[in-house]
Design a protein around this motif. Structure first.
Motif, PDB file in Angstrom:
ATOM      1  N   CYS A  95       0.864  -1.170   0.000  1.00  0.00           N
ATOM      2  CA  CYS A  95       0.000   0.000   0.000  1.00  0.00           C
ATOM      3  C   CYS A  95       0.904   1.225   0.000  1.00  0.00           C
ATOM      4  CB  CYS A  95      -0.939   0.018   1.209  1.00  0.00           C
ATOM      5  SG  CYS A  95      -0.087   0.140   2.792  1.00  0.00           S
ATOM      6  N   SER A  96       0.333   2.388  -0.241  1.00  0.00           N
ATOM      7  CA  SER A  96       1.155   3.590  -0.334  1.00  0.00           C
ATOM      8  C   SER A  96       1.702   4.033   1.015  1.00  0.00           C
ATOM      9  CB  SER A  96       0.353   4.731  -0.976  1.00  0.00           C
ATOM     10  OG  SER A  96      -0.873   4.940  -0.309  1.00  0.00           O
ATOM     11  N   SER A  97       1.153   3.510   2.118  1.00  0.00           N
ATOM     12  CA  SER A  97       1.671   3.848   3.442  1.00  0.00           C
ATOM     13  C   SER A  97       2.905   3.030   3.816  1.00  0.00           C
ATOM     14  CB  SER A  97       0.582   3.638   4.502  1.00  0.00           C
ATOM     15  OG  SER A  97      -0.483   4.540   4.321  1.00  0.00           O
ATOM     16  N   TYR A  98       3.189   1.946   3.077  1.00  0.00           N
ATOM     17  CA  TYR A  98       4.377   1.124   3.311  1.00  0.00           C
ATOM     18  C   TYR A  98       5.161   0.985   2.005  1.00  0.00           C
ATOM     19  CZ  TYR A  98       2.193  -0.261   7.726  1.00  0.00           C
ATOM     20  OH  TYR A  98       1.616  -0.262   8.972  1.00  0.00           O
ATOM     21  N   PRO A  99       5.657   2.081   1.444  1.00  0.00           N
ATOM     22  CA  PRO A  99       6.277   2.025   0.118  1.00  0.00           C
ATOM     23  C   PRO A  99       7.606   1.289   0.086  1.00  0.00           C
ATOM     24  CG  PRO A  99       6.580   4.192   1.094  1.00  0.00           C
ATOM     25  CD  PRO A  99       5.651   3.452   2.000  1.00  0.00           C
ATOM     26  N   GLN A 100       8.234   1.082   1.244  1.00  0.00           N
ATOM     27  CA  GLN A 100       9.551   0.449   1.255  1.00  0.00           C
ATOM     28  C   GLN A 100       9.481  -1.068   1.136  1.00  0.00           C
ATOM     29  OE1 GLN A 100       7.870   1.659   3.796  1.00  0.00           O
ATOM     30  NE2 GLN A 100       8.692   1.082   5.807  1.00  0.00           N
ATOM     31  N   TRP A 101       8.289  -1.642   1.310  1.00  0.00           N
ATOM     32  CA  TRP A 101       8.159  -3.089   1.387  1.00  0.00           C
ATOM     33  C   TRP A 101       7.557  -3.704   0.135  1.00  0.00           C
ATOM     34  CZ3 TRP A 101      10.312  -5.953   5.070  1.00  0.00           C
ATOM     35  CH2 TRP A 101      10.649  -5.343   6.281  1.00  0.00           C
ATOM     36  N   ALA A 102       7.828  -4.992  -0.052  1.00  0.00           N
ATOM     37  CA  ALA A 102       7.052  -5.855  -0.944  1.00  0.00           C
ATOM     38  C   ALA A 102       6.529  -6.997  -0.080  1.00  0.00           C
ATOM     39  CB  ALA A 102       7.910  -6.399  -2.076  1.00  0.00           C
ATOM     40  N   TRP A 103       5.373  -7.521  -0.425  1.00  0.00           N
ATOM     41  CA  TRP A 103       4.720  -8.512   0.444  1.00  0.00           C
ATOM     42  C   TRP A 103       4.054  -9.578  -0.412  1.00  0.00           C
ATOM     43  CZ3 TRP A 103      -0.568  -7.968   3.115  1.00  0.00           C
ATOM     44  CH2 TRP A 103      -0.728  -8.994   4.045  1.00  0.00           C
ATOM     45  N   TYR A 104       4.847 -10.559  -0.833  1.00  0.00           N
ATOM     46  CA  TYR A 104       4.370 -11.514  -1.826  1.00  0.00           C
ATOM     47  C   TYR A 104       3.186 -12.340  -1.344  1.00  0.00           C
ATOM     48  CZ  TYR A 104       4.238 -15.234  -5.246  1.00  0.00           C
ATOM     49  OH  TYR A 104       3.813 -16.116  -6.198  1.00  0.00           O
ATOM     50  N   VAL A 105       3.156 -12.699  -0.076  1.00  0.00           N
ATOM     51  CA  VAL A 105       2.084 -13.578   0.380  1.00  0.00           C
ATOM     52  C   VAL A 105       0.717 -12.910   0.248  1.00  0.00           C
ATOM     53  CG1 VAL A 105       2.206 -12.901   2.807  1.00  0.00           C
ATOM     54  CG2 VAL A 105       1.397 -15.171   2.202  1.00  0.00           C
ATOM     55  N   GLY A 106       0.654 -11.606   0.494  1.00  0.00           N
ATOM     56  CA  GLY A 106      -0.607 -10.897   0.301  1.00  0.00           C
ATOM     57  C   GLY A 106      -0.986 -10.823  -1.163  1.00  0.00           C
ATOM     58  N   TYR A 107       0.026 -10.633  -2.020  1.00  0.00           N
ATOM     59  CA  TYR A 107      -0.242 -10.562  -3.456  1.00  0.00           C
ATOM     60  C   TYR A 107      -0.746 -11.903  -3.981  1.00  0.00           C
ATOM     61  CZ  TYR A 107       3.137  -6.761  -2.700  1.00  0.00           C
ATOM     62  OH  TYR A 107       3.814  -5.682  -2.208  1.00  0.00           O
ATOM     63  N   SER A 108      -0.221 -13.012  -3.414  1.00  0.00           N
ATOM     64  CA  SER A 108      -0.614 -14.326  -3.918  1.00  0.00           C
ATOM     65  C   SER A 108      -2.090 -14.594  -3.661  1.00  0.00           C
ATOM     66  CB  SER A 108       0.254 -15.417  -3.284  1.00  0.00           C
ATOM     67  OG  SER A 108       0.045 -15.508  -1.890  1.00  0.00           O
ATOM     68  N   LEU A 109      -2.584 -14.153  -2.505  1.00  0.00           N
ATOM     69  CA  LEU A 109      -4.016 -14.285  -2.225  1.00  0.00           C
ATOM     70  C   LEU A 109      -4.829 -13.503  -3.249  1.00  0.00           C
ATOM     71  CD1 LEU A 109      -6.520 -14.929  -0.489  1.00  0.00           C
ATOM     72  CD2 LEU A 109      -5.947 -12.939   0.907  1.00  0.00           C
ATOM     73  N   ALA A 110      -4.442 -12.252  -3.484  1.00  0.00           N
ATOM     74  CA  ALA A 110      -5.166 -11.422  -4.443  1.00  0.00           C
ATOM     75  C   ALA A 110      -5.056 -11.992  -5.853  1.00  0.00           C
ATOM     76  CB  ALA A 110      -4.627  -9.994  -4.402  1.00  0.00           C
TER      77      ALA A 110
END
Length: 382
Positions: free
Chosen positions: A296-311
């Motif tokens: 999300c734009s509030s956490y621009p420094q991160w990537a979060w693959y597990v959340g993306y995999s659900l989506a």
């Protein structure tokens, strides 16, 4: 890549919350049916012996049936001025009555070095003694599965009673529902409202298509803060207009998209396609030059693959449903997951066997690195 996404779904502390309740429900029923409801034993001595044999044989169908039977008999809303077929969250297994405050203090305990220490469960995440069918989807699905496996229609019928009553009686004036982890239907007051969050795809709109249309447009009008940019926040007000932005997480966004596809199938309003496209565009705006997507734009420094995999899995499934009507948009939905998969594979070599635990899915976008002393980061960057 479907297999990789499934692996993350099973291991993720956040996403596996969608899966763990099934096992939890089956285990809870062991305590339910072996206890006494008030002063009347639930089982005769012969039934207790049969129950022990079922447990010893890992007869999960019998265990699930016992759990469903108990919930139908003791877990319904018999509180407040108006009773309903809603199920209650949290029942005292010794009395068959709902639990009441003060609730037990709950902390997450570390189960391995580096895991997050003693984080208290927020009181705002509890709906004990009240009702939220969105958070009780596992129970409803178990009941439908039981009907398919046993041929006994009553289980699915009881689940449908709950879903149908909810859709007909709790929808707010802006089209949303008081559900989603932070709010609930108050059984004493026969009303609900508060912090709305939409994490799971609701599968029972066929019981009330008009409620689907009102809800789908309510998401677009009152959950999305900016229809020109797609900016939204996973939290909103269930009863009043008041959306905000900066928390465009993949699980509520994909649940919205799935709902708009469902609504479009029932009523092909092009506004639903525009809404889908806008959320996809918003997510693309959060992707860097190497393809790594911020959660999300509030956490621009991160990537979060597990959340993306659900989506991504949701988008793949629902892309099939609009492929004929809008193949370009369907391909755009599929591309979301393909890009996330490719970006993760570029940095995955050093993340697949961390201290023997498994894959780490949250990492810094700029470096592809993570903190090995904070393995709780596999579930999300917060």
């Amino acid at each position: 890549m479907k297999l990789l996404r499934l692996l993350f779904a099973l291991l993720s502390s956040r996403v596996s919350a969608l899966i763990r309740p099934l096992g939890l429900c089956l285990l809870i029923c062991v305590f339910f049916v072996s206890a006494a409801a008030a002063d009347k034993p639930l089982l005769t001595p012969d039934q207790r012996e049969a129950w022990k044999k079922s447990l010893a044989a890992y007869d999960y169908v019998t265990i699930a049936r016992a759990y469903a039977d108990y919930m139908i008999d003791y877990g319904r809303d018999t509180y407040g001025p108006k009773h309903s077929p809603l199920f209650v969250t949290g029942i005292d297994r010794k009395t068959g009555k709902r639990i009441s405050p003060p609730f037990a203090h709950v902390k997450r305990k570390p189960f391995m070095p580096g895991w997050e220490r003693d984080r208290e469960l927020r009181g705002s995440d509890r709906n004990y003694g009240n009702a939220d069918p969105l958070d009780q989807l596992t129970l409803l699905r178990i009941m439908h599965r039981l009907s398919r496996m046993t041929g006994e229609k009553r289980y699915a019928e009881e689940a449908d009673k709950t879903a149908a009553w909810w859709m007909a009686n709790t929808q707010t004036k802006i089209g949303l529902y008081p559900w989603g982890s932070h709010t609930y239907w108050n059984l004493d007051k026969d009303s609900g409202g508060g912090t709305f969050e939409f994490n799971h795809v609701w599968p029972y709109w066929n019981l009330n298509p008009s409620a689907l249309q009102k809800y789908a447009m309510g998401l677009w009008d009152h959950y999305v803060a900016d229809k020109k940019t797609g900016n939204f926040n996973r939290h909103a007000n269930s009863n009043e207009h008041g959306p905000s932005g900066g928390m465009e997480f993949p699980w509520p966004g994909s649940a919205m998209i799935a709902t708009w596809v469902q609504a479009y199938q029932d009523k092909p309003d092009p506004e639903y396609l525009r809404a889908i496209d806008m959320i996809l565009n918003r997510w693309e705006s959060l992707r860097d030059g190497n393809g790594h997507l911020a959660p999300c734009s509030s956490y621009p420094q991160w990537a979060w693959y597990v959340g993306y995999s659900l989506a991504a899995n949701r988008l793949d499934d629902y892309a099939k449903l609009i492929n004929t009507k809008d193949p370009t948009l369907a391909n755009k939905m599929r591309a979301y997951g393909h890009k996330c998969d490719a970006a993760y594979l570029n940095v995955a070599d050093d993340m697949l066997n961390i201290k023997g635990f498994g894959p780490v899915s949250s990492y810094l976008r700029a470096t592809g690195k993570f903190n090995p002393d904070r393995l709780d980061m596999i579930g999300g960057p917060w």
